[in-house]
Design a protein around this motif. Structure first.
Motif, mmCIF file in Angstrom:
data_model
loop_
_atom_site.group_PDB
_atom_site.id
_atom_site.type_symbol
_atom_site.label_atom_id
_atom_site.label_comp_id
_atom_site.label_asym_id
_atom_site.label_seq_id
_atom_site.Cartn_x
_atom_site.Cartn_y
_atom_site.Cartn_z
ATOM 1 N N TRP A 22 0.857 -1.192 0.000
ATOM 2 C CA TRP A 22 0.000 0.000 0.000
ATOM 3 C C TRP A 22 0.888 1.235 0.000
ATOM 4 O O TRP A 22 1.880 1.301 0.730
ATOM 5 C CB TRP A 22 -0.896 0.019 1.237
ATOM 6 C CG TRP A 22 -1.991 -0.988 1.213
ATOM 7 C CD1 TRP A 22 -1.981 -2.238 1.736
ATOM 8 C CD2 TRP A 22 -3.286 -0.823 0.612
ATOM 9 N NE1 TRP A 22 -3.165 -2.876 1.511
ATOM 10 C CE2 TRP A 22 -3.999 -2.026 0.828
ATOM 11 C CE3 TRP A 22 -3.914 0.221 -0.072
ATOM 12 C CZ2 TRP A 22 -5.307 -2.217 0.378
ATOM 13 C CZ3 TRP A 22 -5.208 0.033 -0.522
ATOM 14 C CH2 TRP A 22 -5.894 -1.170 -0.296
ATOM 15 N N PHE A 23 0.494 2.185 -0.820
ATOM 16 C CA PHE A 23 1.127 3.486 -0.864
ATOM 17 C C PHE A 23 0.053 4.540 -0.649
ATOM 18 O O PHE A 23 -1.142 4.260 -0.773
ATOM 19 C CB PHE A 23 1.783 3.730 -2.232
ATOM 20 C CG PHE A 23 3.039 2.949 -2.461
ATOM 21 C CD1 PHE A 23 3.005 1.580 -2.702
ATOM 22 C CD2 PHE A 23 4.272 3.585 -2.450
ATOM 23 C CE1 PHE A 23 4.172 0.860 -2.925
ATOM 24 C CE2 PHE A 23 5.446 2.875 -2.679
ATOM 25 C CZ PHE A 23 5.384 1.512 -2.910
ATOM 26 N N ARG A 24 0.495 5.750 -0.363
ATOM 27 C CA ARG A 24 -0.473 6.838 -0.255
ATOM 28 C C ARG A 24 0.122 8.117 -0.815
ATOM 29 O O ARG A 24 1.338 8.283 -0.830
ATOM 30 C CB ARG A 24 -0.920 7.036 1.182
ATOM 31 C CG ARG A 24 0.123 7.652 2.117
ATOM 32 C CD ARG A 24 -0.431 7.736 3.537
ATOM 33 N NE ARG A 24 0.419 8.534 4.421
ATOM 34 C CZ ARG A 24 0.185 8.677 5.732
ATOM 35 N NH1 ARG A 24 -0.866 8.074 6.298
ATOM 36 N NH2 ARG A 24 0.991 9.402 6.463
ATOM 37 N N GLN A 25 -0.786 8.975 -1.259
ATOM 38 C CA GLN A 25 -0.350 10.255 -1.802
ATOM 39 C C GLN A 25 -1.362 11.331 -1.468
ATOM 40 O O GLN A 25 -2.558 11.168 -1.720
ATOM 41 C CB GLN A 25 -0.160 10.169 -3.319
ATOM 42 C CG GLN A 25 0.451 11.414 -3.931
ATOM 43 C CD GLN A 25 0.855 11.199 -5.371
ATOM 44 O OE1 GLN A 25 0.355 10.313 -6.059
ATOM 45 N NE2 GLN A 25 1.790 12.023 -5.849
ATOM 46 N N SER A 26 -0.857 12.414 -0.908
ATOM 47 C CA SER A 26 -1.675 13.584 -0.612
ATOM 48 C C SER A 26 -1.382 14.655 -1.646
ATOM 49 O O SER A 26 -0.303 14.660 -2.238
ATOM 50 C CB SER A 26 -1.345 14.122 0.794
ATOM 51 O OG SER A 26 -1.492 13.127 1.760
ATOM 52 N N PRO A 27 -2.299 15.578 -1.845
ATOM 53 C CA PRO A 27 -2.057 16.672 -2.817
ATOM 54 C C PRO A 27 -0.775 17.426 -2.493
ATOM 55 O O PRO A 27 -0.546 17.816 -1.346
ATOM 56 C CB PRO A 27 -3.296 17.549 -2.648
ATOM 57 C CG PRO A 27 -4.356 16.617 -2.176
ATOM 58 C CD PRO A 27 -3.658 15.640 -1.284
ATOM 59 N N GLY A 28 0.064 17.579 -3.486
ATOM 60 C CA GLY A 28 1.306 18.315 -3.303
ATOM 61 C C GLY A 28 2.427 17.521 -2.687
ATOM 62 O O GLY A 28 3.531 18.050 -2.486
ATOM 63 N N LYS A 29 2.187 16.267 -2.395
ATOM 64 C CA LYS A 29 3.224 15.427 -1.791
ATOM 65 C C LYS A 29 3.540 14.248 -2.690
ATOM 66 O O LYS A 29 2.727 13.832 -3.505
ATOM 67 C CB LYS A 29 2.775 14.926 -0.418
ATOM 68 C CG LYS A 29 2.612 16.030 0.625
ATOM 69 C CD LYS A 29 2.288 15.434 1.983
ATOM 70 C CE LYS A 29 2.175 16.512 3.053
ATOM 71 N NZ LYS A 29 1.869 15.929 4.384
#
Length: 120
Positions: free
Chosen positions: A35-42
């Motif tokens: 699992w990966f995650r991504q937030s706006p701008g990151k």
């Protein structure tokens, strides 16, 4: 090869969510799943991975709060998340790769479309 995530949603701080990833198109029991995650701008960040033997590995922010597991008979991998805080808000992606014989590495070939987690 298809990965489909589910289980995302909105939750209050301190709450819990369990994400699920259903894999199809190939027997995944010998593959690394992650699992990966991504937030706006990151940048996209690794959350957790699990190898063919069921050995998990976690990002520092996930240790003690998140648990990754897999069911090879069902071709699923889950991410149970507890004690969520607003910094955990992100799009969460399931990933899979057949290339790691032992410990899971940082690169993955196959990706799902993601499921959104929002913590308020």
């Amino acid at each position: 090869v298809q990965l489909v995530e589910s289980g995302g949603g909105s939750v209050q701080a301190g709450g819990s969510l369990t994400l699920s990833c259903a894999a199809s198109g190939h027997p995944y029991r010998t593959w690394c799943m992650a699992w990966f995650r991504q937030s706006p701008g990151k940048e996209r960040a690794p959350v957790a991975s699990i190898d063919r033997y069921g050995k998990p590995k976690y990002g520092d922010f996930a240790k003690g709060r998140f648990t990754i597991s897999r069911d090879n008979d069902k071709n699923t991998v889950e991410l149970a998340m507890n004690s969520l805080n607003p910094e955990d808000s992100a799009m969460y992606y399931c990933a899979a790769d057949p290339g790691y014989l032992d410990e899971c590495g940082p690169s993955y070939t196959y990706w799902g479309q993601g499921t959104q987690v929002t913590v308020s």
